[in-house]
Write a protein that holds these residues in place. Structure first.
Motif, PDB file in Angstrom:
ATOM      1  N   MET A   1       0.719  -1.232   0.010  1.00  0.00           N
ATOM      2  CA  MET A   1      -0.052   0.148   0.061  1.00  0.00           C
ATOM      3  C   MET A   1       0.934   1.034  -0.040  1.00  0.00           C
ATOM      4  SD  MET A   1      -2.736   1.126   2.854  1.00  0.00           S
ATOM      5  CE  MET A   1      -3.555  -0.533   2.907  1.00  0.00           C
ATOM      6  N   ASN A   2       0.521   2.039  -1.005  1.00  0.00           N
ATOM      7  CA  ASN A   2       1.451   3.231  -0.672  1.00  0.00           C
ATOM      8  C   ASN A   2       1.351   4.428   0.074  1.00  0.00           C
ATOM      9  OD1 ASN A   2      -0.872   4.522  -1.975  1.00  0.00           O
ATOM     10  ND2 ASN A   2      -0.145   4.761  -4.205  1.00  0.00           N
ATOM     11  N   PRO A   3       2.156   5.292   0.436  1.00  0.00           N
ATOM     12  CA  PRO A   3       1.943   6.344   1.567  1.00  0.00           C
ATOM     13  C   PRO A   3       0.578   7.340   1.152  1.00  0.00           C
ATOM     14  CG  PRO A   3       4.243   6.174   0.818  1.00  0.00           C
ATOM     15  CD  PRO A   3       3.424   5.400  -0.216  1.00  0.00           C
ATOM     16  N   SER A   4       0.275   7.548   0.061  1.00  0.00           N
ATOM     17  CA  SER A   4      -0.731   8.269  -0.214  1.00  0.00           C
ATOM     18  C   SER A   4      -1.979   7.874   0.167  1.00  0.00           C
ATOM     19  CB  SER A   4      -0.717   8.894  -1.876  1.00  0.00           C
ATOM     20  OG  SER A   4      -1.239   7.935  -2.658  1.00  0.00           O
ATOM     21  N   VAL A   5      -2.217   6.376   0.156  1.00  0.00           N
ATOM     22  CA  VAL A   5      -3.370   5.856   0.284  1.00  0.00           C
ATOM     23  C   VAL A   5      -3.496   5.805   2.067  1.00  0.00           C
ATOM     24  CG1 VAL A   5      -4.471   3.637   0.370  1.00  0.00           C
ATOM     25  CG2 VAL A   5      -3.762   4.434  -1.651  1.00  0.00           C
ATOM     26  N   GLN A   6      -2.213   5.456   2.536  1.00  0.00           N
ATOM     27  CA  GLN A   6      -2.416   5.533   3.994  1.00  0.00           C
ATOM     28  C   GLN A   6      -2.530   6.817   4.509  1.00  0.00           C
ATOM     29  OE1 GLN A   6       1.673   4.018   4.744  1.00  0.00           O
ATOM     30  NE2 GLN A   6       1.163   1.852   4.325  1.00  0.00           N
ATOM     31  N   TRP A   7      -2.297   7.998   4.121  1.00  0.00           N
ATOM     32  CA  TRP A   7      -2.557   9.170   4.706  1.00  0.00           C
ATOM     33  C   TRP A   7      -3.976   9.543   4.226  1.00  0.00           C
ATOM     34  CZ3 TRP A   7      -0.032  11.998   7.938  1.00  0.00           C
ATOM     35  CH2 TRP A   7       1.450  11.723   8.231  1.00  0.00           C
ATOM     36  N   ILE A   8      -4.575   9.202   3.202  1.00  0.00           N
ATOM     37  CA  ILE A   8      -5.874   9.539   2.868  1.00  0.00           C
ATOM     38  C   ILE A   8      -6.807   8.543   3.963  1.00  0.00           C
ATOM     39  CG2 ILE A   8      -7.679   9.152   1.242  1.00  0.00           C
ATOM     40  CD1 ILE A   8      -5.882   9.763  -0.891  1.00  0.00           C
ATOM     41  N   THR A   9      -6.389   7.350   4.243  1.00  0.00           N
ATOM     42  CA  THR A   9      -6.999   6.418   5.248  1.00  0.00           C
ATOM     43  C   THR A   9      -6.774   7.012   6.740  1.00  0.00           C
ATOM     44  OG1 THR A   9      -6.536   4.664   3.867  1.00  0.00           O
ATOM     45  CG2 THR A   9      -6.968   4.182   6.111  1.00  0.00           C
TER      46      THR A   9
END
Length: 189
Positions: free
Chosen positions: A1-9
């Protein structure tokens, strides 16, 4: 999972935590103002937590396909914490204001209902009831008058039929029924 998806989550979990806090405050103020029975509070608490869990997992499924990570719990905790620090009192006052406005609106609607619908219908009913009572009393007095006018003819008929009726023997049940009818007749007239 890339960091942008983690920040959005993480951001969505912050939002979800704040939404959970707002829903909890709203529910708590409503339960206090509306005075739910004690037995229903446990069921309502359970329903709140079920709804909150479904909301969180739906948000988690939308943002990162339902992957549960540690930062999801951190985001929820921080979202609830920030909400209770900044917005809890405002939300509670707003919900109390909404409840008071709803009570005021319901009071106005109740008064309008009584004034525009209930009182006129009740007044018409009372007028009709009074009219029926008047008609009933008028008919009874008219019937009494007719009976008093016919009484001499009844006595004459009774005197003429006395030789026949004195020889007839009525059964006991017929006499009892006749006595009941006579008592009812005397009660009414």
């Amino acid at each position: 999972m890339n960091p942008s998806v983690q920040w959005i989550t993480l951001l969505w979990m912050l939002f979800s935590g704040a939404a959970m806090g707002m829903a909890f405050d709203s529910y708590r103020v409503l339960a206090g103002q509306l005075h739910f029975p004690r037995w229903s509070k446990h069921a309502l608490d359970f329903l709140y937590w079920v709804a909150a869990a479904l909301f969180i997992f739906r948000m988690l499924y939308v943002t990162n396909d339902g992957q549960l990570r540690f930062y999801v719990f951190v985001g929820l905790f921080i979202g609830v914490w920030i909400y209770f620090l900044l917005w809890s009192v405002i939300t509670q006052r707003f919900v109390v204001m909404l409840i008071q406005a709803a009570k005021g609106l319901l009071s106005i609607l109740y008064k309008l209902f009584r004034m525009l619908i209930w009182n006129p219908v009740r007044g018409i009913f009372m007028i009709l009831l009074g009219l029926l009572r008047f008609l009933w009393k008028f008919l009874l007095s008219l019937l009494r008058l007719v009976l008093k006018c016919l009484m001499p003819f009844w006595r004459l008929l009774k005197w003429m039929l006395k030789p026949i009726t004195s020889r007839l023997k009525l059964p006991a049940w017929c006499k009892q029924a006749a006595n009941k009818v006579i008592k009812a007749w005397q009660r009414w007239f």
